[in-house]
Design a protein around this motif. Structure first.
Motif, PDB file in Angstrom:
ATOM      1  N   ARG A 183      96.155  38.560  31.878  1.00  0.00           N
ATOM      2  CA  ARG A 183      96.209  39.424  30.700  1.00  0.00           C
ATOM      3  C   ARG A 183      96.186  38.574  29.447  1.00  0.00           C
ATOM      4  N   GLU A 184      95.940  39.238  28.304  1.00  0.00           N
ATOM      5  CA  GLU A 184      95.965  38.545  27.018  1.00  0.00           C
ATOM      6  C   GLU A 184      97.415  38.235  26.668  1.00  0.00           C
ATOM      7  N   VAL A 185      97.659  36.972  26.372  1.00  0.00           N
ATOM      8  CA  VAL A 185      98.989  36.529  25.956  1.00  0.00           C
ATOM      9  C   VAL A 185      98.874  36.088  24.503  1.00  0.00           C
ATOM     10  N   ASP A 186      99.791  36.549  23.658  1.00  0.00           N
ATOM     11  CA  ASP A 186      99.763  36.255  22.227  1.00  0.00           C
ATOM     12  C   ASP A 186     100.740  35.123  21.916  1.00  0.00           C
ATOM     13  N   PHE A 187     100.213  33.987  21.473  1.00  0.00           N
ATOM     14  CA  PHE A 187     101.014  32.832  21.094  1.00  0.00           C
ATOM     15  C   PHE A 187     101.003  32.709  19.572  1.00  0.00           C
ATOM     16  N   SER A 188     102.181  32.657  18.970  1.00  0.00           N
ATOM     17  CA  SER A 188     102.285  32.561  17.508  1.00  0.00           C
ATOM     18  C   SER A 188     102.571  31.128  17.088  1.00  0.00           C
ATOM     19  N   ILE A 189     101.846  30.685  16.050  1.00  0.00           N
ATOM     20  CA  ILE A 189     102.046  29.373  15.456  1.00  0.00           C
ATOM     21  C   ILE A 189     102.148  29.608  13.958  1.00  0.00           C
ATOM     22  N   ILE A 190     103.199  29.070  13.329  1.00  0.00           N
ATOM     23  CA  ILE A 190     103.399  29.309  11.899  1.00  0.00           C
ATOM     24  C   ILE A 190     103.219  28.006  11.115  1.00  0.00           C
ATOM     25  N   PHE A 191     102.772  28.171   9.851  1.00  0.00           N
ATOM     26  CA  PHE A 191     102.352  27.040   9.022  1.00  0.00           C
ATOM     27  C   PHE A 191     102.897  27.143   7.604  1.00  0.00           C
ATOM     28  N   PRO A 192     102.998  25.986   6.917  1.00  0.00           N
ATOM     29  CA  PRO A 192     103.526  25.978   5.561  1.00  0.00           C
ATOM     30  C   PRO A 192     102.529  26.444   4.496  1.00  0.00           C
ATOM     31  N   THR A 193     101.237  26.298   4.764  1.00  0.00           N
ATOM     32  CA  THR A 193     100.238  26.684   3.757  1.00  0.00           C
ATOM     33  C   THR A 193      99.121  27.500   4.394  1.00  0.00           C
ATOM     34  N   GLU A 194      98.493  28.288   3.565  1.00  0.00           N
ATOM     35  CA  GLU A 194      97.347  29.067   4.017  1.00  0.00           C
ATOM     36  C   GLU A 194      96.238  28.140   4.511  1.00  0.00           C
ATOM     37  N   GLU A 195      96.029  27.038   3.796  1.00  0.00           N
ATOM     38  CA  GLU A 195      94.974  26.095   4.158  1.00  0.00           C
ATOM     39  C   GLU A 195      95.202  25.497   5.539  1.00  0.00           C
ATOM     40  N   SER A 196      96.443  25.093   5.834  1.00  0.00           N
ATOM     41  CA  SER A 196      96.720  24.501   7.141  1.00  0.00           C
ATOM     42  C   SER A 196      96.558  25.540   8.256  1.00  0.00           C
ATOM     43  N   ALA A 197      96.978  26.767   8.001  1.00  0.00           N
ATOM     44  CA  ALA A 197      96.818  27.826   8.992  1.00  0.00           C
ATOM     45  C   ALA A 197      95.340  28.115   9.252  1.00  0.00           C
ATOM     46  N   LEU A 198      94.554  28.189   8.200  1.00  0.00           N
ATOM     47  CA  LEU A 198      93.121  28.435   8.363  1.00  0.00           C
ATOM     48  C   LEU A 198      92.443  27.285   9.092  1.00  0.00           C
ATOM     49  N   GLU A 199      92.831  26.064   8.786  1.00  0.00           N
ATOM     50  CA  GLU A 199      92.262  24.904   9.477  1.00  0.00           C
ATOM     51  C   GLU A 199      92.562  24.975  10.982  1.00  0.00           C
ATOM     52  N   PHE A 200      93.786  25.364  11.306  1.00  0.00           N
ATOM     53  CA  PHE A 200      94.152  25.483  12.710  1.00  0.00           C
ATOM     54  C   PHE A 200      93.394  26.625  13.377  1.00  0.00           C
ATOM     55  N   ALA A 201      93.258  27.743  12.697  1.00  0.00           N
ATOM     56  CA  ALA A 201      92.510  28.876  13.252  1.00  0.00           C
ATOM     57  C   ALA A 201      91.063  28.473  13.535  1.00  0.00           C
ATOM     58  N   ILE A 202      90.468  27.722  12.627  1.00  0.00           N
ATOM     59  CA  ILE A 202      89.095  27.244  12.828  1.00  0.00           C
ATOM     60  C   ILE A 202      89.031  26.311  14.032  1.00  0.00           C
ATOM     61  N   HIS A 203      90.040  25.441  14.165  1.00  0.00           N
ATOM     62  CA  HIS A 203      90.116  24.551  15.336  1.00  0.00           C
ATOM     63  C   HIS A 203      90.111  25.371  16.631  1.00  0.00           C
ATOM     64  N   LEU A 204      90.916  26.427  16.681  1.00  0.00           N
ATOM     65  CA  LEU A 204      90.957  27.268  17.877  1.00  0.00           C
ATOM     66  C   LEU A 204      89.620  27.974  18.111  1.00  0.00           C
ATOM     67  N   LEU A 205      89.028  28.488  17.048  1.00  0.00           N
ATOM     68  CA  LEU A 205      87.731  29.161  17.178  1.00  0.00           C
ATOM     69  C   LEU A 205      86.662  28.207  17.712  1.00  0.00           C
ATOM     70  N   ARG A 206      86.683  26.976  17.248  1.00  0.00           N
ATOM     71  CA  ARG A 206      85.717  25.981  17.739  1.00  0.00           C
ATOM     72  C   ARG A 206      85.927  25.679  19.216  1.00  0.00           C
ATOM     73  N   ASN A 207      87.134  25.934  19.703  1.00  0.00           N
ATOM     74  CA  ASN A 207      87.442  25.750  21.120  1.00  0.00           C
ATOM     75  C   ASN A 207      87.382  27.082  21.875  1.00  0.00           C
ATOM     76  N   GLU A 208      86.620  28.017  21.297  1.00  0.00           N
ATOM     77  CA  GLU A 208      86.319  29.304  21.912  1.00  0.00           C
ATOM     78  C   GLU A 208      87.551  30.138  22.238  1.00  0.00           C
ATOM     79  N   GLN A 209      88.541  30.068  21.344  1.00  0.00           N
ATOM     80  CA  GLN A 209      89.751  30.872  21.496  1.00  0.00           C
ATOM     81  C   GLN A 209      89.680  32.079  20.567  1.00  0.00           C
TER      82      GLN A 209
END
Length: 114
Positions: free
Chosen positions: A31-57
């Motif tokens: 099943r889909e499991v939701d993992f939360s990761i929190i960040f200090p800045t919008e930029e760092s969160a977006l960078e991490f989201a892009i990293h995950l997207l590049r890894n087909e997440q």
């Protein structure tokens, strides 16, 4: 039923999985499991989201008001069988990847399966 500590270790993930087991969850069903990761800045969160997207997440991105020092949240949504090994391994990888951006894990969750 007595708790099998080899399958449900005495840690936070083991406790959650044990409670799910006691509720009748069918752990053989991926099943889909939701993992939360929190960040200090919008930029760092977006960078991490892009990293995950590049890894087909699959990801989602939102503000996070519950933690003023880390007000941005990225959620990863992999499909997996919720075993202690799978959950802990995925969490560990997220923590390692997020650390350089100031991010940290903030839990996981999923819907029970019959």
């Amino acid at each position: 039923m007595n708790r099998d500590y080899a399958q449900y270790p005495n840690d936070e993930n083991g406790d959650i999985l044990w409670n799910m087991n006691q509720g009748g969850d069918n752990f053989s069903t991926p099943r889909e499991v939701d993992f939360s990761i929190i960040f200090p800045t919008e930029e760092s969160a977006l960078e991490f989201a892009i990293h995950l997207l590049r890894n087909e997440q699959k990801v989602s991105f939102t503000t996070y008001e519950e933690h003023p020092e880390l007000p941005w949240q990225v959620q990863a949504h992999p499909i997996l069988v919720p075993t202690h090994a799978n959950i802990s391994s995925y969490e560990s990888q997220l923590a390692q990847d997020a650390a350089s951006l100031g991010g940290r894990n903030d839990g996981w969750g999923c819907f029970a399966q019959d």
